[in-house]
Design an enzyme around this catalytic site. Structure first.
Site, PDB file in Angstrom:
ATOM      1  N   ASP A 265       9.839  10.300 -41.042  1.00  0.00           N
ATOM      2  CA  ASP A 265       9.699   9.221 -40.076  1.00  0.00           C
ATOM      3  C   ASP A 265       8.382   9.451 -39.315  1.00  0.00           C
ATOM      4  O   ASP A 265       7.725  10.491 -39.463  1.00  0.00           O
ATOM      5  CB  ASP A 265      10.900   9.132 -39.124  1.00  0.00           C
ATOM      6  CG  ASP A 265      10.979   7.747 -38.451  1.00  0.00           C
ATOM      7  OD1 ASP A 265      10.007   6.971 -38.558  1.00  0.00           O
ATOM      8  OD2 ASP A 265      12.009   7.445 -37.825  1.00  0.00           O
TER       9      ASP A 265
HETATM   10  C1  NOJ Z   1       9.780   4.845 -36.441  1.00  0.00           C
HETATM   11  C2  NOJ Z   1      11.142   4.334 -36.765  1.00  0.00           C
HETATM   12  O1  NOJ Z   1      12.132   5.306 -36.456  1.00  0.00           O
HETATM   13  C3  NOJ Z   1      11.312   3.932 -38.226  1.00  0.00           C
HETATM   14  O2  NOJ Z   1      12.549   3.314 -38.379  1.00  0.00           O
HETATM   15  C4  NOJ Z   1      10.185   3.048 -38.659  1.00  0.00           C
HETATM   16  O3  NOJ Z   1      10.371   2.659 -39.998  1.00  0.00           O
HETATM   17  C5  NOJ Z   1       8.869   3.800 -38.466  1.00  0.00           C
HETATM   18  N1  NOJ Z   1       8.715   4.102 -37.055  1.00  0.00           N
HETATM   19  C6  NOJ Z   1       7.674   3.017 -38.956  1.00  0.00           C
HETATM   20  O4  NOJ Z   1       7.371   1.961 -38.130  1.00  0.00           O
END
Ligand code: NOJ
Length: 739
Positions: A265
């Site tokens: 993530d």
């Molecule tokens: C953080 C988020 O937790 C995740 O769900 C998302 O896909 C990513 N950022 C990318 O934007």
């Protein structure tokens, strides 16, 4: 390209170039595309060479932009390996569907699959290859803001949706068609269970709970073919998921045989340092690589430190080779080596995005996502009445939740727009009444992310007065109220999940007038609605419904569509009950039938045990009656099946759709079993006076669980099977699983 050629390509790449393939940057690093990322704009300290040769980028949208970036990249990067474009297409691209917790309320995976197909098509023509969806994290705590992005509290239902999303994005066939994109299932694992519902907080649960409830939906997404997985921010048993070998290698790759890409993530590899499990970025790189993470999203940890790791531990280069191979394999599957632009096409965008077909589907999905929570016959509204539409959501276009981007606002149908299509102009009085939430709250909680656009400029006193005047002049008041869309979503945890105080005041003032009141609730989570349940005659839960919000809601409010949505997450009576979910254990001293005195039972002394509205709950304009519930056999033998059958009649005046739910309880197990678990559901449409028979089958495999030795098996003995219209309102029969 053939497998062999891909392998050769990897073998011929320098270590540096291989590492760059594992780097994902946001679009702002390329050309002057706007940075639409959610996290902090990290100052990466990264060399130009890495930027020019990174493997993928995130959250750039639009055919022109993606093509321009790809073109420049292909001209400047030395490997000429096309970039992968990934983005958060969560509940729609430009045609926005209800937020996932609303999609969950449809209990209609086939419809959700169609919605995902639409999102994939719109995203594909705009140049996106991968969506960071579905989020299949199971949720039991509505304080957590991201319950908005989940389909709910149940492993069985979430698994059905996980499959639907993946098939919708990637298509049913093994090969991708032009209209498909890749699904990245997230957040692995158990991100939906942060302590206290506080975003990014610790997750701590037994392996049994993890395997039994939290893991099945990820597995279902992979079984449906999802080619990517994203790690989660949280720890699991003390080890951050992004550095957790047990999760990512032992379970994901070994047990489940996953051979797709695992991406971190946003900044999660770097955050291994903040978790305090490594001392520096180099160690973070090593831990994540060894744990099985292929792509580093938006940090320089892999790009700047993996080379050093390999120099010290040459044997780990094999992990890099595997990871790079997987990245190239996906690019190859998408056809990027032949055509780096794939189907990105500005003309197609015009034709496909927000087409009538897409909007009609969005409207249907809104229809089915609405949950009628209470109805004293005020709904559907009589078209001869004078209606006051009051509340901050009466004319708002902020109806799509926090993953939609501002560009869709002009195409969003407001409640006022849609009500005007049903009523003469002298029948509709519209007043905002109050702001959505106190301005100070937004400023304080959003910090740098505060924008005036999300706030409301209004003369509060004058607005309240107008609302009161209009309510007095009307026959019925419809109040469009709810939380601010930024009170849910990522970083949107709340300790108090009631309506914002400014709106409570508005409701109090309007309810004093004594007109029949209908409440339409906009929220990204189950709110605490116990006050509103008494104040309103009817309550309709609308979530954040997206582009066709107004139309979809008006269809139900005016009776063109009979509501059929069912909660996929319990609405607590009070935050003090949280976590509250239907599939709880009995405990040694259950409140009912325990034989214990009232005091020494499992209960609160000040609030009920039951949620305000339970899992599976939702009313209709008609009445469904369940009769002739029977089992084909009282004994279930291994390798055989029992057929459960029940007759459903529509005894009211409206045609309607009923969701028949089947729950099972294992009466005695080597470990405690829940008081009920959803094991099947079916939807039937019935005309007034019509009766249909619905059947389910039960076999031994549906009765398995993790026993004392953590083996996934069934145990012979007595079971209850329950059939009903929600998790509380059921009829029960018994059967026995034979040895
Ligand atoms: C953080 C988020 O937790 C995740 O769900 C998302 O896909 C990513 N950022 C990318 O934007």
């Amino acid at each position: 390209m053939k497998k062999k050629q891909l392998k050769e390509l990897v073998n011929n790449m320098s270590l540096k170039d291989k590492i760059f393939q594992l780097l994902q940057l946001s679009g702002s690093f390329y050309q002057d595309a706007p940075d639409l990322v959610t996290g902090p704009k990290a100052k990466l300290g990264i060399e130009d060479d890495a930027i020019q040769n990174a493997g993928s980028i995130l959250n750039v949208r639009g055919a022109e932009k993606t093509k321009a970036i790809q073109k420049e990249y292909m001209e400047t990067s030395h490997n000429k390996i096309p970039l992968l474009f990934m983005a958060d297409i969560i509940n729609g691209f430009e045609t926005i569907f209800p937020v996932p917790i609303g999609l969950g309320a449809t209990w209609n995976p086939e419809l959700i699959k169609q919605a995902a197909e639409v999102s994939a098509h719109e995203a594909a023509v705009s140049g996106i290859h991968v969506t960071f969806s579905p989020m299949v994290d199971l949720v039991r705590d509505p304080r957590w803001g991201r319950v908005m992005e989940s389909t709910g509290e149940d492993a069985f239902l979430n698994s059905a949706y996980a499959k639907a999303f993946v098939k919708g994005y990637q298509g049913d066939a093994d090969d991708l068609s032009d209209n498909n994109i890749i699904a990245c299932v997230k957040h692995f694992a158990a991100y939906g269970a942060p302590e206290g519902g506080r975003e990014y907080n610790t997750v701590d649960m037994s392996e049994r709970t993890l395997r039994e409830y939290y893991l099945p939906a990820y597995k279902a997404a992979l079984d449906a073919g999802a080619k990517m997985v994203m790690t989660s921010f949280n720890v699991v048993d003390g080890i951050p998921a992004t550095g957790n070998k047990w999760l990512n290698r032992d379970i994901l790759r070994e047990e489940w045989d996953f051979d797709g890409i695992l991406i971190s993530d946003y900044a999660a590899i770097k955050e291994l340092e903040d978790h305090g499990v490594v001392e520096n970025a180099k160690e973070a790189a090593k831990l994540a690589l060894e744990a099985g993470v292929d792509i580093d999203m938006m940090t320089s940890v892999y790009a700047n430190h993996l080379e050093e790791v390999i120099n010290e531990l040459p044997e780990t280069e094999k992990y890099i080779d595997e990871a790079v191979y997987r990245v190239l394999e996906l690019k190859n599957e998408l056809g990027l080596f032949e055509n780096p632009y794939r189907v990105a096409n500005a003309e197609k965008e015009e034709e496909v995005i927000l087409s009538d077909k897409h909007r009609n589907l969005a409207r249907k999905v809104v229809n089915e996502s609405l949950v009628l929570l209470k109805n004293n016959s005020t709904l559907p509204l009589n078209l001869n009445q004078k209606i006051a539409l009051i509340g901050p959501y009466a004319e708002s276009t902020s109806l799509s939740g926090s993953w939609s981007f501002s560009s869709d606002k002009d195409s969003t149908v407001t409640l006022k727009d849609a009500f005007s299509e049903w009523l003469n102009s002298d029948q509709l009085l519209v007043a905002t009444g109050s702001r959505v939430v106190e301005s100070e709250f937004l400023k304080d909680s959003l910090g740098n992310y505060y924008s005036e656009e999300d706030d409301m400029k209004l003369d509060e006193e004058a607005e309240l007065k107008k609302a009161i005047d209009y309510a007095k002049q009307s026959d019925v008041v419809v109040m469009a109220i709810g939380e601010h869309y930024l009170q849910s979503g990522e970083g949107g945890s709340r300790a108090d999940i009631e309506l914002p105080q400014v709106q409570k005041k508005l409701v109090d003032e309007i309810s004093k007038i004594g007109k029949p009141m209908v409440g339409i609730i906009f929220s990204g989570r189950p709110l605490d609605l116990k006050a509103e349940v008494n104040q309103f005659d009817s309550l309709l839960q609308a979530w954040f419904p997206g582009t066709e919000a107004g139309h979809g809601i008006a269809d139900v409010v005016f009776g063109k569509v009979n509501p059929s949505g069912r909660l996929s997450m319990s609405f607590p009576y009070d935050v003090g009950q949280i976590p509250v979910h239907y599939n709880e254990f009995n405990t040694g001293r259950p409140l009912e039938d325990s034989g214990h005195s009232k005091r020494y039972t499992s209960k609160y002394v000040d609030i009920p045990n039951k949620p305000l509205f339970s899992f599976g709950y939702g009313l209709s304009y008609t009445t469904f009656n369940y009769t002739n519930f029977t089992l084909s056999n009282k004994i279930l033998r291994k390798n055989e099946k029992i057929t459960v059958s029940v007759e459903i009649s529509n005894e009211g005046d409206y045609s309607g759709k009923e969701t028949i739910q089947m729950y099972i309880r294992d009466m005695v197990g080597s470990v405690t079993r829940p008081i009920k678990e959803l094991k099947g559901f079916k939807q039937v449409k019935l005309q007034p006076g019509e009766t249909k028979t619905v059947t389910f089958e039960i076999d031994e495999s549906m009765l398995r669980f993790y026993n004392r030795e953590m083996s996934f098996v069934s145990e012979p003995g007595k079971f209850e099977v329950m059939i009903g219209s929600n998790s509380e309102d059921v009829q029960t029969l018994e059967f026995t699983l034979e040895k």
